[in-house]
Design a protein around this motif. Sequence first.
Motif, PDB file in Angstrom:
ATOM      1  N   LEU A  25      52.400  49.157  38.063  1.00  0.00           N
ATOM      2  CA  LEU A  25      52.014  50.557  37.992  1.00  0.00           C
ATOM      3  C   LEU A  25      50.962  50.786  37.033  1.00  0.00           C
ATOM      4  O   LEU A  25      50.267  51.675  37.004  1.00  0.00           O
ATOM      5  N   GLY A  26      50.887  50.100  35.979  1.00  0.00           N
ATOM      6  CA  GLY A  26      49.779  50.306  35.007  1.00  0.00           C
ATOM      7  C   GLY A  26      48.599  49.606  35.220  1.00  0.00           C
ATOM      8  O   GLY A  26      48.089  49.329  36.372  1.00  0.00           O
ATOM      9  N   VAL A  27      47.657  49.712  34.312  1.00  0.00           N
ATOM     10  CA  VAL A  27      46.273  49.375  34.491  1.00  0.00           C
ATOM     11  C   VAL A  27      46.277  47.661  34.163  1.00  0.00           C
ATOM     12  O   VAL A  27      46.919  47.119  33.402  1.00  0.00           O
ATOM     13  N   ARG A  28      45.529  47.167  35.261  1.00  0.00           N
ATOM     14  CA  ARG A  28      45.537  45.683  35.240  1.00  0.00           C
ATOM     15  C   ARG A  28      44.228  45.271  35.501  1.00  0.00           C
ATOM     16  O   ARG A  28      43.359  45.992  35.716  1.00  0.00           O
ATOM     17  N   TRP A  29      43.888  44.076  35.083  1.00  0.00           N
ATOM     18  CA  TRP A  29      42.369  43.379  35.261  1.00  0.00           C
ATOM     19  C   TRP A  29      42.284  42.949  36.707  1.00  0.00           C
ATOM     20  O   TRP A  29      43.250  42.290  37.311  1.00  0.00           O
ATOM     21  N   TYR A  30      41.049  43.199  37.495  1.00  0.00           N
ATOM     22  CA  TYR A  30      40.963  42.519  38.826  1.00  0.00           C
ATOM     23  C   TYR A  30      39.501  42.000  38.564  1.00  0.00           C
ATOM     24  O   TYR A  30      38.619  42.366  37.906  1.00  0.00           O
ATOM     25  N   GLY A  78      28.299  35.621  39.058  1.00  0.00           N
ATOM     26  CA  GLY A  78      28.634  36.249  40.550  1.00  0.00           C
ATOM     27  C   GLY A  78      29.972  37.079  40.342  1.00  0.00           C
ATOM     28  O   GLY A  78      30.348  37.513  41.239  1.00  0.00           O
ATOM     29  N   TYR A  79      30.655  36.897  39.254  1.00  0.00           N
ATOM     30  CA  TYR A  79      31.843  37.605  39.118  1.00  0.00           C
ATOM     31  C   TYR A  79      32.055  38.414  37.832  1.00  0.00           C
ATOM     32  O   TYR A  79      31.424  38.075  36.746  1.00  0.00           O
ATOM     33  N   MET A  80      32.731  39.535  37.828  1.00  0.00           N
ATOM     34  CA  MET A  80      33.195  40.182  36.609  1.00  0.00           C
ATOM     35  C   MET A  80      34.532  40.777  36.761  1.00  0.00           C
ATOM     36  O   MET A  80      35.013  40.707  37.695  1.00  0.00           O
ATOM     37  N   PHE A  81      35.123  41.030  35.655  1.00  0.00           N
ATOM     38  CA  PHE A  81      36.411  41.725  35.483  1.00  0.00           C
ATOM     39  C   PHE A  81      36.418  43.197  35.372  1.00  0.00           C
ATOM     40  O   PHE A  81      35.536  43.821  34.547  1.00  0.00           O
ATOM     41  N   VAL A  82      37.191  43.756  35.852  1.00  0.00           N
ATOM     42  CA  VAL A  82      37.424  45.360  36.254  1.00  0.00           C
ATOM     43  C   VAL A  82      38.684  45.936  36.062  1.00  0.00           C
ATOM     44  O   VAL A  82      39.808  45.229  36.643  1.00  0.00           O
ATOM     45  N   ALA A  83      38.919  46.807  35.000  1.00  0.00           N
ATOM     46  CA  ALA A  83      40.307  47.328  34.654  1.00  0.00           C
ATOM     47  C   ALA A  83      40.753  48.491  35.241  1.00  0.00           C
ATOM     48  O   ALA A  83      39.683  49.282  35.003  1.00  0.00           O
ATOM     49  N   PHE A  84      41.773  48.841  35.930  1.00  0.00           N
ATOM     50  CA  PHE A  84      42.169  50.167  36.521  1.00  0.00           C
ATOM     51  C   PHE A  84      43.471  50.069  36.997  1.00  0.00           C
ATOM     52  O   PHE A  84      43.874  48.845  37.159  1.00  0.00           O
ATOM     53  N   GLN A 106      43.580  40.806  48.377  1.00  0.00           N
ATOM     54  CA  GLN A 106      44.691  40.374  48.854  1.00  0.00           C
ATOM     55  C   GLN A 106      45.462  41.207  49.914  1.00  0.00           C
ATOM     56  O   GLN A 106      45.960  42.127  49.396  1.00  0.00           O
ATOM     57  N   GLY A 107      45.018  41.250  51.145  1.00  0.00           N
ATOM     58  CA  GLY A 107      45.508  42.086  52.023  1.00  0.00           C
ATOM     59  C   GLY A 107      44.387  43.394  51.891  1.00  0.00           C
ATOM     60  O   GLY A 107      43.385  43.169  52.025  1.00  0.00           O
ATOM     61  N   ASP A 108      45.307  44.515  51.804  1.00  0.00           N
ATOM     62  CA  ASP A 108      44.344  45.791  51.696  1.00  0.00           C
ATOM     63  C   ASP A 108      44.331  46.446  50.227  1.00  0.00           C
ATOM     64  O   ASP A 108      44.077  47.412  50.003  1.00  0.00           O
ATOM     65  N   ARG A 109      44.913  45.369  49.182  1.00  0.00           N
ATOM     66  CA  ARG A 109      44.828  45.814  47.884  1.00  0.00           C
ATOM     67  C   ARG A 109      44.139  44.771  47.190  1.00  0.00           C
ATOM     68  O   ARG A 109      43.940  43.459  47.660  1.00  0.00           O
ATOM     69  N   PRO A 110      43.499  45.187  45.881  1.00  0.00           N
ATOM     70  CA  PRO A 110      42.844  44.175  44.999  1.00  0.00           C
ATOM     71  C   PRO A 110      43.942  43.145  44.499  1.00  0.00           C
ATOM     72  O   PRO A 110      44.849  43.456  44.195  1.00  0.00           O
ATOM     73  N   LEU A 111      43.245  41.829  44.284  1.00  0.00           N
ATOM     74  CA  LEU A 111      44.193  40.793  43.605  1.00  0.00           C
ATOM     75  C   LEU A 111      44.024  40.858  42.166  1.00  0.00           C
ATOM     76  O   LEU A 111      43.251  40.646  41.613  1.00  0.00           O
ATOM     77  N   PRO A 112      45.285  41.058  41.446  1.00  0.00           N
ATOM     78  CA  PRO A 112      45.215  41.424  39.966  1.00  0.00           C
ATOM     79  C   PRO A 112      45.165  40.090  39.368  1.00  0.00           C
ATOM     80  O   PRO A 112      45.477  38.876  39.894  1.00  0.00           O
ATOM     81  N   VAL A 113      44.258  39.848  38.164  1.00  0.00           N
ATOM     82  CA  VAL A 113      44.324  38.620  37.415  1.00  0.00           C
ATOM     83  C   VAL A 113      45.727  38.256  36.559  1.00  0.00           C
ATOM     84  O   VAL A 113      46.298  39.483  36.176  1.00  0.00           O
ATOM     85  N   PRO A 114      46.006  37.210  36.572  1.00  0.00           N
ATOM     86  CA  PRO A 114      46.948  37.011  35.648  1.00  0.00           C
ATOM     87  C   PRO A 114      46.932  37.508  34.390  1.00  0.00           C
ATOM     88  O   PRO A 114      46.105  37.422  33.711  1.00  0.00           O
ATOM     89  N   PHE A 115      48.310  38.240  33.685  1.00  0.00           N
ATOM     90  CA  PHE A 115      48.202  38.740  32.673  1.00  0.00           C
ATOM     91  C   PHE A 115      47.724  37.794  31.337  1.00  0.00           C
ATOM     92  O   PHE A 115      48.152  36.517  31.413  1.00  0.00           O
ATOM     93  N   GLY A 116      47.187  38.229  30.458  1.00  0.00           N
ATOM     94  CA  GLY A 116      46.797  37.709  29.176  1.00  0.00           C
ATOM     95  C   GLY A 116      45.223  36.800  29.474  1.00  0.00           C
ATOM     96  O   GLY A 116      44.712  36.319  28.539  1.00  0.00           O
TER      97      GLY A 116
END
Length: 190
Positions: A25-30, A78-84, A106-116
Amino acid sequence: MAVFEAPMPAAIVNNGEHEDARADLGVRWYVAGVRQGKETIAEQHLRRQGFTSFVPRGERTVRHARRLSKRIAAYFPGYMFVAFDVTQQRWRSVNGTIGIRSLIMQGDRPLPVPFGLVERFIALTGEDGLLDFSGGLLPGSSVRIVSGPFAELIGRLDRLDPTGRARVLISFMNGEIPVDLESRGLVGIA
């Protein structure tokens, strides 16, 4: 170029460990796909929309017309990280941001980056805003040269100086040739 100063996502606590209840539920990097060379513009527009973003940058050696020049470029072109927070923020507006192609989905949701992962890149970012992998280098270890005239060659680290210089032994024509380089232009390999 400024050093990354935005707050870390709230899901990261206790030196990189995460709380499972807050993780979903929290802020993650994508990861967002960026149009070629538009990382800085995309960062500015994301900041205006209230998003935290991070583009790992490094010094690259460019060979053109028999000349070598050093340029600052994205470490992952060509890539960057965004937190939300997917549940709280209007994340679909990221796809319409100037300079952004789209979020990695991943489907209809953004795929989060692994923690850390992103937090580690931020920790490796120096005062000048560039990634510096030289912290864990030990004499005798294999290294890949990432900048300078010997870019993309692999060698063995001979010694490190406290001034930021390193001597690397490069295998060439049945022998090892010592080359003195800046230690920030080296990446350890397994």
